[in-house]
Scaffold this active site. Structure first.
Site, PDB file in Angstrom:
ATOM      1  N   HIS A  26     -65.810  24.722  -9.523  1.00  0.00           N
ATOM      2  CA  HIS A  26     -66.483  24.798 -10.727  1.00  0.00           C
ATOM      3  C   HIS A  26     -67.947  24.490 -10.575  1.00  0.00           C
ATOM      4  CE1 HIS A  26     -63.065  24.740 -13.722  1.00  0.00           C
ATOM      5  NE2 HIS A  26     -62.556  24.228 -12.385  1.00  0.00           N
ATOM      6  N   ASP A 124     -69.734  24.097 -18.548  1.00  0.00           N
ATOM      7  CA  ASP A 124     -68.333  24.410 -18.267  1.00  0.00           C
ATOM      8  C   ASP A 124     -67.530  24.552 -19.351  1.00  0.00           C
ATOM      9  OD1 ASP A 124     -66.732  24.420 -15.373  1.00  0.00           O
ATOM     10  OD2 ASP A 124     -65.373  24.231 -17.196  1.00  0.00           O
ATOM     11  N   GLN A 345     -66.584  29.498   3.765  1.00  0.00           N
ATOM     12  CA  GLN A 345     -65.600  30.370   3.501  1.00  0.00           C
ATOM     13  C   GLN A 345     -66.094  31.773   3.227  1.00  0.00           C
ATOM     14  OE1 GLN A 345     -62.169  29.360   1.242  1.00  0.00           O
ATOM     15  NE2 GLN A 345     -62.453  30.982  -0.165  1.00  0.00           N
ATOM     16  N   SER A 365     -61.794  31.811  -4.710  1.00  0.00           N
ATOM     17  CA  SER A 365     -61.470  32.654  -3.528  1.00  0.00           C
ATOM     18  C   SER A 365     -60.818  33.704  -3.710  1.00  0.00           C
ATOM     19  CB  SER A 365     -60.132  31.654  -3.037  1.00  0.00           C
ATOM     20  OG  SER A 365     -60.595  30.262  -2.576  1.00  0.00           O
ATOM     21  N   GLU A 368     -63.954  36.146  -4.217  1.00  0.00           N
ATOM     22  CA  GLU A 368     -64.726  36.267  -2.825  1.00  0.00           C
ATOM     23  C   GLU A 368     -63.922  37.321  -2.039  1.00  0.00           C
ATOM     24  OE1 GLU A 368     -65.071  31.918  -1.519  1.00  0.00           O
ATOM     25  OE2 GLU A 368     -66.281  31.583  -3.213  1.00  0.00           O
TER      26      GLU A 368
HETATM   27  C1  UDX Z   1     -59.930  24.955  -8.657  1.00  0.00           C
HETATM   28  C2  UDX Z   1     -58.649  25.398  -9.188  1.00  0.00           C
HETATM   29  O1  UDX Z   1     -57.719  25.387  -8.295  1.00  0.00           O
HETATM   30  C3  UDX Z   1     -58.734  27.230  -9.348  1.00  0.00           C
HETATM   31  O2  UDX Z   1     -57.533  27.447  -9.769  1.00  0.00           O
HETATM   32  C4  UDX Z   1     -59.946  27.271 -10.344  1.00  0.00           C
HETATM   33  O3  UDX Z   1     -59.744  29.142 -10.620  1.00  0.00           O
HETATM   34  C5  UDX Z   1     -61.233  26.788  -9.822  1.00  0.00           C
HETATM   35  O4  UDX Z   1     -61.186  25.414  -9.869  1.00  0.00           O
HETATM   36  P1  UDX Z   1     -60.197  25.629  -6.116  1.00  0.00           P
HETATM   37  O5  UDX Z   1     -59.089  24.889  -5.491  1.00  0.00           O
HETATM   38  O6  UDX Z   1     -61.414  24.654  -5.617  1.00  0.00           O
HETATM   39  O7  UDX Z   1     -60.290  25.578  -7.665  1.00  0.00           O
HETATM   40  O8  UDX Z   1     -60.381  26.847  -5.339  1.00  0.00           O
HETATM   41  P2  UDX Z   1     -61.378  28.125  -5.439  1.00  0.00           P
HETATM   42  O9  UDX Z   1     -61.628  28.690  -7.065  1.00  0.00           O
HETATM   43  O10 UDX Z   1     -60.983  29.178  -4.716  1.00  0.00           O
HETATM   44  O11 UDX Z   1     -62.714  27.353  -5.151  1.00  0.00           O
HETATM   45  C6  UDX Z   1     -62.940  26.826  -3.678  1.00  0.00           C
HETATM   46  C7  UDX Z   1     -64.465  27.180  -3.193  1.00  0.00           C
HETATM   47  O12 UDX Z   1     -64.446  26.382  -2.218  1.00  0.00           O
HETATM   48  C8  UDX Z   1     -64.639  28.518  -2.920  1.00  0.00           C
HETATM   49  O13 UDX Z   1     -65.880  28.799  -3.474  1.00  0.00           O
HETATM   50  C9  UDX Z   1     -64.335  28.815  -1.414  1.00  0.00           C
HETATM   51  O14 UDX Z   1     -65.508  29.537  -0.901  1.00  0.00           O
HETATM   52  C10 UDX Z   1     -64.920  27.355  -1.085  1.00  0.00           C
HETATM   53  N1  UDX Z   1     -64.386  26.854  -0.040  1.00  0.00           N
HETATM   54  C11 UDX Z   1     -62.909  26.531   0.228  1.00  0.00           C
HETATM   55  C12 UDX Z   1     -65.321  26.750   1.433  1.00  0.00           C
HETATM   56  O15 UDX Z   1     -66.245  26.831   1.252  1.00  0.00           O
HETATM   57  N2  UDX Z   1     -64.290  26.204   2.255  1.00  0.00           N
HETATM   58  C13 UDX Z   1     -62.974  26.164   2.572  1.00  0.00           C
HETATM   59  O16 UDX Z   1     -62.717  25.697   3.713  1.00  0.00           O
HETATM   60  C14 UDX Z   1     -62.457  26.280   1.363  1.00  0.00           C
END
Ligand code: UDX
Length: 464
Positions: A26, A124, A345, A365, A368
């Site tokens: 977020h 948000d 990522q 994710s 992306e």
């Molecule tokens: C949470 C909830 O799990 C998700 O369902 C909701 O949509 C948003 O909030 P999260 O688990 O953090 O999200 O996953 P995601 O939305 O995919 O965001 C993760 C972020 O961290 C991505 O932008 C990704 O690029 C970043 N990331 C992840 C990294 O930079 N490095 C990593 O090793 C893993």
């Protein structure tokens, strides 16, 4: 959406306030939005919870809210994340402190800018409690949905499913039932967490939808070519303008705030791998797995004989808190496998060596992966992740869900299907088509870029 011609949109010299949720998935989209607004001349203030505070950005004002509230009161509990419960607590515990902070910020702005009020507060969409406070102080709000349009459209349909008696499900046999009004979703895709009581879920989703309806506009981190049907459902349902301006990480200059420090050495390692040969494995910032699942994953990866880059966060394994990779795994995968705590990522997914992404399908994710043209193996955990995974498999057809128990044979077959199978190849081609569309929408005249102009005009038109 009701607005038409995009006019030149820049030169805002007014202040925009923003308040992200204190979670990785977020924080980033909100900071990226701040970056887009700042680039157009707006002054920026970011309110934030005291824990998981974002990295400072030169020229922005950062205001911590509720410094005395213990972080443990505000984070999800339980292994599959009672995210909804945490959201309600965040609103409840931070609302009072936010009222004081917002009042001070408005006064400060009036003093500094000779009577000018902040143009708006971007919240948000999980922060309905803060929107109520802003309403009391006469500050107009916009809401940012950090999830996909399909997810918000599904949340909007939640009460009707309850009225029909479908939710909460009466027994296990119903879970596979297709939802006629929300294809291709099934009842099970609407169960966000097995540990969240139905009442908590209902209240949480009601507030998200309320926040959209009570705002001056809804900002979506998605793009028209990806989710036109669901964007239209939102436009029809919320009664306020809707701005689909994603992918925000591409439309901004790439601003982000990493809660863990990314291990960039994996990029050097990727440089040495063949094109589209590496599987990237990551569960995002909150999801975790049991020790047995970790072991099965390790052997699934090893047995596939393909190169992999695996992110195992320090808190990614439930229970002991210690990551115990099985004996022999390291020797078996030396040279073709790399394990890191946290990866850069977006750079990883954009690297030519990466050919597949095993993801928990958090929205960032998922987006992306789509924008970098990488097909997915989907293993959703909770919240919106099941909806996202379903769309990846059934609507965009750029990946498939790895169903059933996490078991090494199953995992190995899934990896081979993605990298070696005909179906995997087709998914890759479709992912590349979507990547092209994502690239076009952020160019001048593209749908998201046009929506940014409309959004800026909307913010500028707020009475000063
Ligand atoms: C949470 C909830 O799990 C998700 O369902 C909701 O949509 C948003 O909030 P999260 O688990 O953090 O999200 O996953 P995601 O939305 O995919 O965001 C993760 C972020 O961290 C991505 O932008 C990704 O690029 C970043 N990331 C992840 C990294 O930079 N490095 C990593 O090793 C893993």
């Amino acid at each position: 959406a009701a607005e038409k011609a995009p006019a030149p949109a820049s030169g805002g010299t007014r202040r925009v306030l923003l308040f992200p949720l204190p979670f990785q998935g977020h924080l980033n989209p909100m900071l990226q939005l701040a970056d887009v607004l700042h680039a157009r001349g707006f002054h920026i203030t970011v309110f934030h919870a005291a824990f998981n505070a974002p990295d400072p950005v030169a020229g922005y004002r950062f205001v911590p809210v509720g410094a005395g509230v213990p972080a443990a009161d505000l984070v999800p509990t339980g292994s599959d994340g009672d995210f909804a419960g945490a959201l309600l607590r965040i609103n409840e515990r931070l609302q009072g402190a936010f009222q004081d902070c917002l009042r001070e910020e408005v006064l400060l702005e009036e003093e500094e800018e000779e009577g000018a009020r902040p143009a708006c507060l971007v919240l948000d969409s999980n922060l309905r409690g803060m929107q109520v406070v802003a309403g009391r102080l006469g500050v107009p709000t916009l809401v940012l949905r950090t999830g996909g349009a399909a997810c918000l459209a599904a949340y909007m349909a939640f009460p009707a499913l309850c009225d029909k008696g479908l939710l909460p499900p009466k027994d296990h046999s119903q879970l596979n039932m297709p939802l006629d009004d929300l294809p291709p979703l099934r009842l099970q895709d609407m169960i966000f967490s097995t540990t969240t009581p139905h009442e908590t879920m209902t209240t949480c989703l009601e507030r998200i939808v309320e926040s959209a309806k009570c705002s001056s506009g809804v900002i979506l981190n998605t793009f028209t070519d990806l989710e036109d049907v669901d964007i239209q459902k939102i436009i029809d349902g919320v009664g306020v303008p809707v701005y689909a301006i994603g992918p925000l990480y591409k439309i901004s200059s790439g601003a982000q705030s990493s809660l863990l420090s990314p291990d960039k050495t994996c990029l050097d390692w990727l440089d040495k791998q063949e094109a589209e040969s590496v599987l990237f494995v990551s569960l995002g910032s909150l999801a975790s797995m049991g020790q047995e699942e970790l072991v099965e994953t390790a052997w699934g990866l090893a047995n596939s004989r393909l190169p992999f880059l695996w992110v195992i966060r320090p808190d990614a394994v439930q229970g002991s808190g210690k990551v115990g990779l099985p004996d022999g795994f390291e020797e078996e995968t030396r040279g073709r496998g790399m394990v890191v705590n946290w990866a850069p990522q977006q750079d990883v997914l954009g690297h030519q060596a990466v050919g597949g992404f095993w993801t928990h399908n958090g929205w960032n994710s998922t987006l992306e992966s789509i924008c970098e043209g990488v097909p997915m193996i989907c293993r959703p955990h909770f919240a919106d992740q099941m909806i996202n995974a379903r769309y990846v498999e059934q609507v965009w057809k750029v990946g498939f869900e790895l169903e059933g128990k996490l078991e090494r044979g199953n995992i190995e077959r899934g990896i081979i299907k993605l990298f070696r199978g005909e179906e995997g190849g087709e998914m890759r081609r479709r992912a590349n088509d979507l990547k092209d569309k994502a690239t076009l929408c952020i160019k001048k005249g593209g749908s998201s870029q046009t929506m940014v102009d409309l959004l800026i005009n909307r913010i500028m038109s707020s009475p000063s």
